[in-house]
Write a protein that holds these residues in place. Sequence first.
Motif, PDB file in Angstrom:
ATOM      1  N   HIS A 299      -1.554  -3.484  -1.330  1.00 10.59           N
ATOM      2  CA  HIS A 299      -2.901  -3.735  -0.838  1.00 10.59           C
ATOM      3  C   HIS A 299      -3.583  -4.763  -1.743  1.00 10.59           C
ATOM      4  O   HIS A 299      -3.773  -4.509  -2.929  1.00 10.59           O
TER       5      HIS A 299
ATOM      6  N   LYS B 290      -3.479  -8.884  -3.090  1.00  8.70           N
ATOM      7  CA  LYS B 290      -2.539 -10.001  -3.235  1.00  8.70           C
ATOM      8  C   LYS B 290      -1.251  -9.514  -3.885  1.00  8.70           C
ATOM      9  O   LYS B 290      -1.282  -8.722  -4.818  1.00  8.70           O
TER      10      LYS B 290
ATOM     11  N   GLU C  55      -1.489 -11.928   1.160  1.00  9.67           N
ATOM     12  CA  GLU C  55      -2.327 -10.735   1.264  1.00  9.67           C
ATOM     13  C   GLU C  55      -1.633  -9.599   2.021  1.00  9.67           C
ATOM     14  O   GLU C  55      -0.882  -9.834   2.964  1.00  9.67           O
TER      15      GLU C  55
ATOM     16  N   ILE D 187      -2.616  -5.490   3.524  1.00  9.46           N
ATOM     17  CA  ILE D 187      -3.627  -4.460   3.780  1.00  9.46           C
ATOM     18  C   ILE D 187      -2.889  -3.191   4.187  1.00  9.46           C
ATOM     19  O   ILE D 187      -2.097  -3.208   5.143  1.00  9.46           O
TER      20      ILE D 187
ATOM     21  N   THR E 230      -0.838  -8.692   6.022  1.00  7.27           N
ATOM     22  CA  THR E 230      -2.003  -9.013   6.848  1.00  7.27           C
ATOM     23  C   THR E 230      -2.937  -9.904   6.043  1.00  7.27           C
ATOM     24  O   THR E 230      -3.290  -9.569   4.918  1.00  7.27           O
ATOM     25  N   GLY E 231      -3.324 -11.045   6.635  1.00 11.06           N
ATOM     26  CA  GLY E 231      -4.196 -11.987   5.955  1.00 11.06           C
ATOM     27  C   GLY E 231      -3.476 -13.306   5.754  1.00 11.06           C
ATOM     28  O   GLY E 231      -2.505 -13.620   6.439  1.00 11.06           O
ATOM     29  N   ALA E 232      -3.934 -14.083   4.797  1.00 14.14           N
ATOM     30  CA  ALA E 232      -3.353 -15.399   4.515  1.00 14.14           C
ATOM     31  C   ALA E 232      -2.151 -15.245   3.602  1.00 14.14           C
ATOM     32  O   ALA E 232      -2.162 -14.458   2.660  1.00 14.14           O
TER      33      ALA E 232
ATOM     34  N   ARG F 213      -1.798 -17.362   8.789  1.00 15.27           N
ATOM     35  CA  ARG F 213      -2.352 -16.018   8.938  1.00 15.27           C
ATOM     36  C   ARG F 213      -1.311 -15.061   9.510  1.00 15.27           C
ATOM     37  O   ARG F 213      -0.496 -15.444  10.346  1.00 15.27           O
TER      38      ARG F 213
ATOM     39  N   GLU G 269      -0.801 -10.724  10.795  1.00 14.40           N
ATOM     40  CA  GLU G 269      -1.399  -9.430  11.085  1.00 14.40           C
ATOM     41  C   GLU G 269      -0.254  -8.450  11.332  1.00 14.40           C
ATOM     42  O   GLU G 269       0.600  -8.684  12.193  1.00 14.40           O
TER      43      GLU G 269
END
Length: 188
Positions: free
Chosen positions: A42, A44, A58, A60, A65-67, A82, A84
């Motif tokens: 969770h 970086k 990233e 989550i 999820t994220g960049a 990106r 997800e």
Amino acid sequence: LQYSSGAIYKGTLQNWNRVGYGELFYTDGGSYAGEWRNNLYHGKGKAIWPDGTWYEGEFIDGQITGAGALYYRNNKIKYQGRFENGLYHGRGLIYRENGIPKSNGNFYNGEKHGEVMEYPDLDNMEVIDHGVTFLYEHGKIVKMIRKTVKYDNLPIRKENGVFYCFSIDQPISLSDSEINFRNVEFSD
């Protein structure tokens, strides 16, 4: 801390939960180094799979999820953009294994969706500025949006596998094999 599976964790623990920064080394050669929350990746971090491919970016709740950026085992970038839940989602750029861009645009649940610029598959080509832009819906091409291409500074188009080159005087038909692709430039 060594787990019964043989995996080794080095980092912060709170009530036996991995939190903050830590590194986990799996017995199959995979690993993760980065931020944790409630025993899940969770924040970086960097994950390396046993086959040598790796992701940095990233997370989550344990999901990519994220960049971030996904890399081939030869350390060349595969996808940057990106994500997800581990899938390409949002704006991103796919690269070929040789490092040349392949697709640049929008993704939805791992598929091309919306406007995506496709770059030609040309060996030993330097990075090009433009490609052909398509409109995708859920991974399938709906229509071509822009397809202007130049050959020796003359506009060309491709129809039914044949290139047509238009000079000031007259149209010239060129087959795929007659074109020296090093002289091809793509533009909007």
